[in-house]
Write a protein that holds these residues in place. Structure first.
Motif, short mmCIF file in Angstrom:
data_model
loop_
_atom_site.label_atom_id
_atom_site.label_comp_id
_atom_site.label_asym_id
_atom_site.label_seq_id
_atom_site.Cartn_x
_atom_site.Cartn_y
_atom_site.Cartn_z
N ASP A 114 0.97 -1.59 0.09
CA ASP A 114 -0.40 0.32 0.34
C ASP A 114 0.92 1.03 0.11
OD1 ASP A 114 -1.76 2.35 0.31
OD2 ASP A 114 -2.87 1.56 2.50
N VAL A 115 1.02 2.04 -1.00
CA VAL A 115 2.41 3.41 -0.95
C VAL A 115 1.34 4.76 -0.46
CG1 VAL A 115 3.16 4.40 -3.05
CG2 VAL A 115 2.50 2.54 -3.55
N GLY A 116 0.51 4.70 -0.17
CA GLY A 116 0.55 5.15 1.01
C GLY A 116 0.22 5.06 2.08
N HIS A 117 0.80 3.98 2.79
CA HIS A 117 1.15 3.36 4.51
C HIS A 117 2.08 4.17 4.35
CE1 HIS A 117 0.80 1.34 7.69
NE2 HIS A 117 2.46 0.84 7.38
N THR A 127 4.36 5.16 2.13
CA THR A 127 4.80 6.99 2.79
C THR A 127 4.38 7.58 4.08
OG1 THR A 127 3.47 7.57 1.07
CG2 THR A 127 4.59 7.19 -0.11
N GLU A 128 3.72 7.09 4.54
CA GLU A 128 2.91 7.48 5.83
C GLU A 128 4.30 7.15 6.88
OE1 GLU A 128 -0.26 7.69 9.26
OE2 GLU A 128 -1.16 6.14 7.31
N ARG A 129 4.42 5.86 6.84
CA ARG A 129 5.60 5.16 7.89
C ARG A 129 6.85 5.88 7.93
NH1 ARG A 129 3.34 1.78 11.88
NH2 ARG A 129 5.36 1.17 12.20
#
Length: 70
Positions: free
Chosen positions: A30-33, A35-37
């Motif tokens: 999950d690319v969004g996850h 980048t958030e991490r």
């Protein structure tokens, strides 16, 4: 450390990508996850460094709070 243990470790390091390639290809990222991490890591790591440096300095007895003038 014995030389055979080092050689075995190197062999495992080199063989792991080839042996686990099929498993890793099925993993959904999950690319969004991600980048958030990474953003959290980029925020928290420098703050931990600031705290690790400032806590010993503020608790040093020779740096105790005292009068500003003599």
């Amino acid at each position: 450390m014995p030389a055979c243990a080092v050689d075995a470790g190197r062999a495992v390091d080199l063989a792991s990508p080839r042996l686990t390639r099929t498993v890793l290809m099925r993993v959904a990222f999950d690319v969004g996850h991600l980048t958030e991490r990474f953003g959290l890591l980029a925020t928290i790591a420098p703050m931990k460094s600031v705290v690790a440096i400032s806590v010993p300095v503020t608790t040093a007895p020779h740096l105790a709070v005292g009068p500003l003038t003599r």
